[in-house]
Design a protein around this motif. Structure first.
Motif, PDB file in Angstrom:
ATOM      1  N   ILE A 292       0.826  -1.207   0.000  1.00 41.86           N
ATOM      2  CA  ILE A 292       0.000   0.000   0.000  1.00 41.86           C
ATOM      3  C   ILE A 292       0.864   1.262   0.000  1.00 41.86           C
ATOM      4  N   ALA A 293       1.991   1.203   0.718  1.00 36.67           N
ATOM      5  CA  ALA A 293       2.805   2.401   0.932  1.00 36.67           C
ATOM      6  C   ALA A 293       3.886   2.607  -0.124  1.00 36.67           C
ATOM      7  N   LYS A 294       4.071   1.670  -1.023  1.00 34.40           N
ATOM      8  CA  LYS A 294       5.192   1.740  -1.955  1.00 34.40           C
ATOM      9  C   LYS A 294       5.152   3.007  -2.814  1.00 34.40           C
ATOM     10  N   ALA A 295       6.332   3.394  -3.272  1.00 34.66           N
ATOM     11  CA  ALA A 295       6.504   4.565  -4.148  1.00 34.66           C
ATOM     12  C   ALA A 295       6.049   5.860  -3.481  1.00 34.66           C
ATOM     13  N   PRO A 296       6.618   6.227  -2.341  1.00 38.79           N
ATOM     14  CA  PRO A 296       6.154   7.429  -1.628  1.00 38.79           C
ATOM     15  C   PRO A 296       6.420   8.743  -2.354  1.00 38.79           C
ATOM     16  N   ILE A 297       7.418   8.811  -3.225  1.00 43.10           N
ATOM     17  CA  ILE A 297       7.654  10.064  -3.955  1.00 43.10           C
ATOM     18  C   ILE A 297       6.438  10.405  -4.808  1.00 43.10           C
ATOM     19  N   ARG A 298       5.932   9.414  -5.521  1.00 42.29           N
ATOM     20  CA  ARG A 298       4.741   9.644  -6.342  1.00 42.29           C
ATOM     21  C   ARG A 298       3.548  10.034  -5.479  1.00 42.29           C
ATOM     22  N   LYS A 299       3.429   9.409  -4.326  1.00 41.88           N
ATOM     23  CA  LYS A 299       2.271   9.652  -3.483  1.00 41.88           C
ATOM     24  C   LYS A 299       2.359  10.967  -2.709  1.00 41.88           C
ATOM     25  N   LEU A 300       3.545  11.554  -2.660  1.00 42.58           N
ATOM     26  CA  LEU A 300       3.717  12.869  -2.037  1.00 42.58           C
ATOM     27  C   LEU A 300       3.638  14.011  -3.046  1.00 42.58           C
ATOM     28  N   ASP A 301       3.371  13.681  -4.285  1.00 44.42           N
ATOM     29  CA  ASP A 301       3.269  14.707  -5.320  1.00 44.42           C
ATOM     30  C   ASP A 301       2.147  15.692  -4.980  1.00 44.42           C
ATOM     31  N   PRO A 302       2.310  16.974  -5.326  1.00 40.00           N
ATOM     32  CA  PRO A 302       1.288  17.970  -5.004  1.00 40.00           C
ATOM     33  C   PRO A 302      -0.109  17.652  -5.524  1.00 40.00           C
ATOM     34  N   GLU A 303      -0.197  16.902  -6.610  1.00 41.45           N
ATOM     35  CA  GLU A 303      -1.501  16.585  -7.185  1.00 41.45           C
ATOM     36  C   GLU A 303      -1.979  15.188  -6.822  1.00 41.45           C
ATOM     37  N   ASP A 304      -1.285  14.533  -5.898  1.00 36.16           N
ATOM     38  CA  ASP A 304      -1.660  13.163  -5.561  1.00 36.16           C
ATOM     39  C   ASP A 304      -2.464  13.095  -4.270  1.00 36.16           C
ATOM     40  N   ARG A 305      -2.595  11.913  -3.722  1.00 30.94           N
ATOM     41  CA  ARG A 305      -3.617  11.547  -2.737  1.00 30.94           C
ATOM     42  C   ARG A 305      -3.474  12.148  -1.348  1.00 30.94           C
ATOM     43  N   MET A 306      -2.310  12.643  -0.986  1.00 29.72           N
ATOM     44  CA  MET A 306      -2.124  13.195   0.367  1.00 29.72           C
ATOM     45  C   MET A 306      -2.015  14.711   0.378  1.00 29.72           C
ATOM     46  N   VAL A 307      -1.120  15.237  -0.431  1.00 33.34           N
ATOM     47  CA  VAL A 307      -0.890  16.681  -0.434  1.00 33.34           C
ATOM     48  C   VAL A 307      -2.088  17.431  -1.004  1.00 33.34           C
ATOM     49  N   LYS A 308      -2.686  16.879  -2.042  1.00 33.47           N
ATOM     50  CA  LYS A 308      -3.846  17.557  -2.655  1.00 33.47           C
ATOM     51  C   LYS A 308      -4.965  17.810  -1.646  1.00 33.47           C
ATOM     52  N   PRO A 309      -5.438  16.793  -0.903  1.00 36.73           N
ATOM     53  CA  PRO A 309      -6.493  17.082   0.065  1.00 36.73           C
ATOM     54  C   PRO A 309      -6.042  17.994   1.204  1.00 36.73           C
ATOM     55  N   ALA A 310      -4.771  17.887   1.597  1.00 36.38           N
ATOM     56  CA  ALA A 310      -4.265  18.764   2.658  1.00 36.38           C
ATOM     57  C   ALA A 310      -4.344  20.223   2.238  1.00 36.38           C
ATOM     58  N   VAL A 311      -3.885  20.504   1.026  1.00 41.42           N
ATOM     59  CA  VAL A 311      -3.873  21.874   0.513  1.00 41.42           C
ATOM     60  C   VAL A 311      -5.290  22.369   0.261  1.00 41.42           C
ATOM     61  N   GLN A 312      -6.126  21.504  -0.318  1.00 42.76           N
ATOM     62  CA  GLN A 312      -7.499  21.905  -0.620  1.00 42.76           C
ATOM     63  C   GLN A 312      -8.288  22.188   0.667  1.00 42.76           C
ATOM     64  N   CYS A 313      -8.097  21.367   1.688  1.00 41.80           N
ATOM     65  CA  CYS A 313      -8.759  21.626   2.962  1.00 41.80           C
ATOM     66  C   CYS A 313      -8.299  22.962   3.542  1.00 41.80           C
TER      67      CYS A 313
END
Length: 387
Positions: A292-313
């Protein structure tokens, strides 16, 4: 009807090909796994096992397989003759399939064949746009030629799938619920439905963002947090009520901006989240934190699953503290064999976490959420040191 599908992994065989089979297609897989290809070409079938139905066996027949490495001409011909082309390869791998796919589409164009839908079924925001860019990078087709021969919609995809070795064959365990939403306007015929049981949407944004930020984000952040707690299996993490509630609360924070932005009813969002967590907690299911956690660089991208909701909130003035904790945990992810995790740890060692946060997330240094991520990172690091 004939379909060519790139990617014979769990999503490819366990989800997309299942729908293609139900629609009535004969399926030609394109994959580099020679052992799997040989098995499909020997038996011309494989089996799915429905988890919630006591692992009921379902046969997927009329299948064959080709190697893009050793059989490029056959792949080209298959695309030329296909009624539909689909992919499930992980969007990061689009460059690896682009030449074969572009060559097939060019041959199809040269043969005077009709336009074909090329539907990438990937967990990535606007994967159709991403695939089109990679096809054009090959230089095999101009943009005009590509538009003339293919419709390339984006999609939102979701299904629980796991590898299984049953009855002496390479099978797949699957959940009995799924979601495949296809961008209607980008299809060759917007009024057609080339895949049975898919949903066809005029506004894909709302489904993409809900899936990416709420489902993928919640799952991924749970994995990074679970790793800090010492879990290897995500179901073990979910067995603890407090952990399950933490994940639910993370998903509700992400869901809040989706509700505000796209108009989903809160009750519907709650039902969607609870059903998703219930699926992840299905008895007998075993899924690793590593997967589930693999490839964290991709998942930390500004338009990906973590940063995007953080910024939008943040922009909507909504709570995002739990999402920020999930992001902080990602910077401590250190799984052996994960190249991207190793790259992040090396960058932190050389430049410090302060630079790393902005470097990987695009979040401005000194902003409120930047400072909160640093605070949670240091808290996690202190806990790790004290263990």
């Amino acid at each position: 009807m004939k379909a060519v599908h790139f990617g014979a992994g769990k999503i490819g065989r366990g989800f997309i090909a299942d729908l293609l089979h139900n629609t009535g297609y004969e399926i030609t897989f394109v994959d580099v796994n020679e052992k799997l290809n040989a098995e499909m070409n020997q038996y011309h079938n494989y089996y799915l096992y429905v988890i919630q139905e006591d692992y009921r066996r379902k046969e997927i027949d009329k299948v064959s397989a080709l190697s893009p490495i050793t059989q490029p001409e056959e792949v080209t011909q298959a695309i030329t003759d296909a009624d539909l082309v689909t992919t499930a390869v992980i969007a990061d791998n689009f460059p690896k399939i682009a030449n074969n796919l572009a060559a097939g589409l060019k041959a199809r164009l040269d043969a005077g064949k009709e336009r074909v839908n090329v539907i990438p079924c990937e967990n990535a925001f606007y994967c159709g746009v991403m695939l089109k860019k990679e096809l054009l990078k090959t230089g095999i087709l101009t943009e005009e030629e590509l538009d003339k021969i293919a419709g390339i919609p984006s999609t939102a995809v979701d299904r629980m799938v796991f590898a299984a070795d049953r009855d002496g064959r390479d099978g797949i365990d699957v959940g009995n619920t799924f979601e495949l939403v296809i961008e209607k306007e980008q299809l060759v015929d917007p009024d057609a439905e080339p895949i049975k049981d898919a949903e066809y949407a005029d506004n894909l944004d709302k489904y993409l963002e809900r899936k990416l930020c709420v489902v993928n984000g919640g799952h991924t952040m749970s994995a990074y947090i679970a790793r800090q707690m010492g879990y290897d299996i995500i179901q073990d993490y979910f067995m603890v009520p407090e952990n399950k509630q933490l994940t639910r609360d993370i998903m509700l924070q992400a869901g809040a901006f989706i509700e505000k932005k796209h108009g989903f009813a809160h009750e519907d969002m709650v039902d969607y989240i609870d059903a998703t967590i219930g699926r992840w907690s299905t008895p007998g299911v075993k899924d690793t934190v590593e997967r589930i956690a693999k490839a964290p660089i991709r998942k930390l991208d500004p338009e990906d699953r973590m940063v995007k909701p953080a910024v939008q909130c943040e922009e909507y003035g909504l709570a995002n503290d739990l999402i920020l904790k999930g992001i902080a945990a990602a910077f401590l992810y250190d799984m052996d064999g994960d190249e991207q995790a190793a790259q992040i740890q090396a960058y932190i060692s050389e430049n410090g976490i302060e630079k790393a946060v902005s470097h990987y997330t695009g979040i401005e240094a000194g902003s409120r959420i930047y400072n909160e991520i640093l605070k949670y990172y240091n808290e996690y690091a202190a806990q790790k040191t004290n263990k």
